[in-house]
Structures are given as C-alpha cells and as structure tokens.
Design an enzyme around this catalytic site. Structure first.
Site, PDB file in Angstrom:
ATOM      1  N   HIS A 150     -14.790  -3.629   0.063  1.00  0.00           N
ATOM      2  CA  HIS A 150     -14.601  -2.344   0.740  1.00  0.00           C
ATOM      3  C   HIS A 150     -14.167  -1.260  -0.235  1.00  0.00           C
ATOM      4  CE1 HIS A 150     -10.489  -4.015   1.017  1.00  0.00           C
ATOM      5  NE2 HIS A 150      -9.993  -2.938   1.599  1.00  0.00           N
ATOM      6  N   HIS A 188       0.820  -1.217   0.000  1.00  0.00           N
ATOM      7  CA  HIS A 188       0.000   0.000   0.000  1.00  0.00           C
ATOM      8  C   HIS A 188       0.852   1.263   0.000  1.00  0.00           C
ATOM      9  CE1 HIS A 188      -2.572  -3.146   1.744  1.00  0.00           C
ATOM     10  NE2 HIS A 188      -3.621  -2.413   1.489  1.00  0.00           N
TER      11      HIS A 188
HETATM   12  C1  DHB Z   1      -8.774  -0.564   5.593  1.00  0.00           C
HETATM   13  C2  DHB Z   1      -8.784  -1.681   4.749  1.00  0.00           C
HETATM   14  C3  DHB Z   1      -7.646  -2.033   4.006  1.00  0.00           C
HETATM   15  O1  DHB Z   1      -7.596  -3.081   3.160  1.00  0.00           O
HETATM   16  C4  DHB Z   1      -6.494  -1.277   4.133  1.00  0.00           C
HETATM   17  O2  DHB Z   1      -5.400  -1.681   3.437  1.00  0.00           O
HETATM   18  C5  DHB Z   1      -6.470  -0.151   4.951  1.00  0.00           C
HETATM   19  C6  DHB Z   1      -7.609   0.209   5.677  1.00  0.00           C
HETATM   20  C7  DHB Z   1      -9.964  -0.197   6.392  1.00  0.00           C
HETATM   21  O3  DHB Z   1     -11.047  -0.788   6.250  1.00  0.00           O
HETATM   22  O4  DHB Z   1      -9.841   0.710   7.237  1.00  0.00           O
HETATM   23 FE    FE Z   2      -5.697  -3.085   1.978  1.00  0.00          FE
END
Ligand code: DHB
Ligand code: FE
Length: 287
Positions: A193, A59
């Site tokens: 998400h 990330h």
């Molecule tokens: C969240 C989810 C993720 O996959 C990530 O890399 C960072 C944050 C979250 O839901 O807060």
């Molecule tokens: Fe993530």
C-alpha cells in the site's frame, strides 16, 4: 520453559476499527476480510497463548519524527491507547509482562541490538486493531503483550535482514526463558500500500503473493531486497512488511503455514492474514 507456538501476521488499517465499532463485519465490503479470522479464532482457542510479542510500527502516537527509534521494546505493566484522529473508539489498555520484556531487552542488547527501552509506551492502531481482530468483543484481552516497535516511517529504515535477525534474537531469548508459558508472535501492517504521493493507492498483488509464499520457509531470500527496491514493489507503506519479517525471524523451529487470507482492498491496502505454526523438532518427532 517458554514455548513459541507460532505467529500471526495481519493488516492494521484503522477503518477496520470503525467497521468493528459499527458492527459491519457481515457487510459485503467487509465480509471477505473478517471471514479470514474464523480460522485464527479457532487456532487461538486451541493453542491458548499466554503472551504475545507484537512487532508493529508506531504511526506518530508514541514516537514522532522529532525522536524516532529504529527499534523500541515495551517494558510497561500496561499499554494505553489514545485517540489518533481516525474516528475509532479508544481501545482499553492492554496488560504487559514486564519480566518477559526485561528478559528480551537483556538478550537483545547482549546480541548487540541498540534498542530503546520504554517503561511507558502508548500503542496505536497497529497494535489495537490486530488485538481486536484476534480477540473480538473482549475488553480485557486474554494475553499479555510485549510490544516491539520498528521504524517503517522515517528513512533510513532498518533492512529486511536486520528485522529478521531482530526477530531471531527475540525467538532465541523466548526459548531461554524459564517460566512455563505459551508465547505467540504477531507482525502487523502491510501488505502492499501507498497512502500518499504520485502512487497513492498503489497495490501489487503479484509481489504480495511472492512475499506470502516466501515468508513461510524462504524468508531469507526476501532479505535480498533493499528498502528502496521494496518500496518500489510494495509502495511507501508496504515496508510495514518489516514487522512480518521480525515475526517470522522469531519462529525458530519447524514452521508451516496453516492459514492464509488475502483480499483487495481494505481502504487503500492489500489486506492479508497468515497463521504460521511453529513446532520444535522434538515436538514434530513426538507427533
Ligand atoms: C491505511 C493503512 C495503514 O497501514 C495505516 O497505518 C493507515 C491507513 C489505509 O489503507 O487506509
Ligand atoms: Fe500502517
């Protein structure tokens, strides 16, 4: 010869790391998620893996938008973590297995995957959180790792089919590895998400269930989703499911689901954990 014992896929939300650091596993908010790891701990204690190949997405800790490989494979002696700014403790370094890494890299290139090979590689929460969940309380993990980073961040992303095939190439390579060792595969991230934009907070329970059902023995049917369609169904960050596809592709034997947990939400994410057991046909017959 090396044996592939199975795969674990799980969410990698950073706030899980904070909950672990603060000992909140039993709090009402966290319990339904952490309870899902009781079976994982039992399974790992029984199966005793030596090495884990970890499919995840970086990330911005090791790769950023300026240089972002589609696929990168670690070939380091150890993998360090650094502060990513989430307010969670920096995780201890995780031991690598350079011999296995180079075996996998050779096999992938022979199979025409143009990967980036990394003899120095930081790993972010997408590796460290699942490791902490699987082996809680340990400063030195009982497994060595080979991290495989898949770009789920900057478009164009690799297709579901490409990631499934990448996993398959790795699975075949593990099975042709001479040393006797027990190898597990891990896929991190997801499920649905979206962290930003108009649909921030988007979760799709029906689609997550479909993905969890199909990944066991009909993963190929999921390869029909384009990345665009997948984002539509699972949210902009739901494409982390590419890591699950690669994990499943690496299970080359007879696969069965032995555990599943699904809980909404953890932070902004539909949190899911599955354990898939892999048995070669010969093992099944002998059982
Ligand atoms: C969240 C989810 C993720 O996959 C990530 O890399 C960072 C944050 C979250 O839901 O807060
Ligand atoms: Fe993530």
């Amino acid at each position: 010869m090396a044996t592939i014992i199975g795969g674990v896929a799980t969410t990698h939300v950073p706030s899980i790391g904070k909950a672990i650091a603060e000992g909140k596993q039993g709090d009402p908010y966290w319990k339904p998620f952490f309870k899902g790891f009781d079976y994982v701990h039992y399974w790992l204690a029984r199966e005793k893996p030596d090495v884990a190949v970890v499919f995840y997405n970086d990330h911005g800790l090791n790769f950023f938008l300026d240089k972002l490989p589609t696929f990168a494979v670690g070939a380091a002696k150890e993998y360090r973590n650094e502060d990513e700014g989430w307010g969670i403790p920096v995780a201890p370094a995780i031991a690598g297995d350079p011999d296995l890494s180079w075996h996998l890299i050779n096999a992938l290139v022979a199979d025409e995957f143009d990967i980036t090979m990394c003899q120095d590689m930081l790993v972010d929460h997408a590796v460290t959180i699942p490791m902490k969940l699987m082996w809680p309380g340990k400063n030195r993990h009982p497994v060595r790792i080979v991290p495989v980073s898949i770009n789920t961040v900057q478009h164009p992303l690799p297709s579901l089919k490409r990631c499934f095939n990448l996993g398959h190439s790795i699975g075949r390579a593990i099975e042709s590895y001479e040393p006797n060792m027990r190898v597990m595969v891990i896929g991190t991230g997801g499920l649905s998400h979206q962290l930003d934009g108009k649909r921030a907070g988007f979760i799709n329970k029906e689609f997550d269930k479909l993905c969890m059902d199909k990944i066991v023995n009909e993963a190929e049917t999921l390869t029909h989703y384009s990345i665009h369609d997948f984002v539509e169904e699972a949210g902009a960050q739901g494409v982390e499911f590419l890591n699950w596809m690669a994990m499943r592709g690496a299970l080359t034997g007879n696969v069965s689901e032995v555990h599943r947990n699904y809980h909404i939400p953890i932070s902004n994410t539909a949190a899911a954990t599955v354990v898939l057991e892999n048995r070669s046909l010969a093992e099944r017959k002998a059982a």
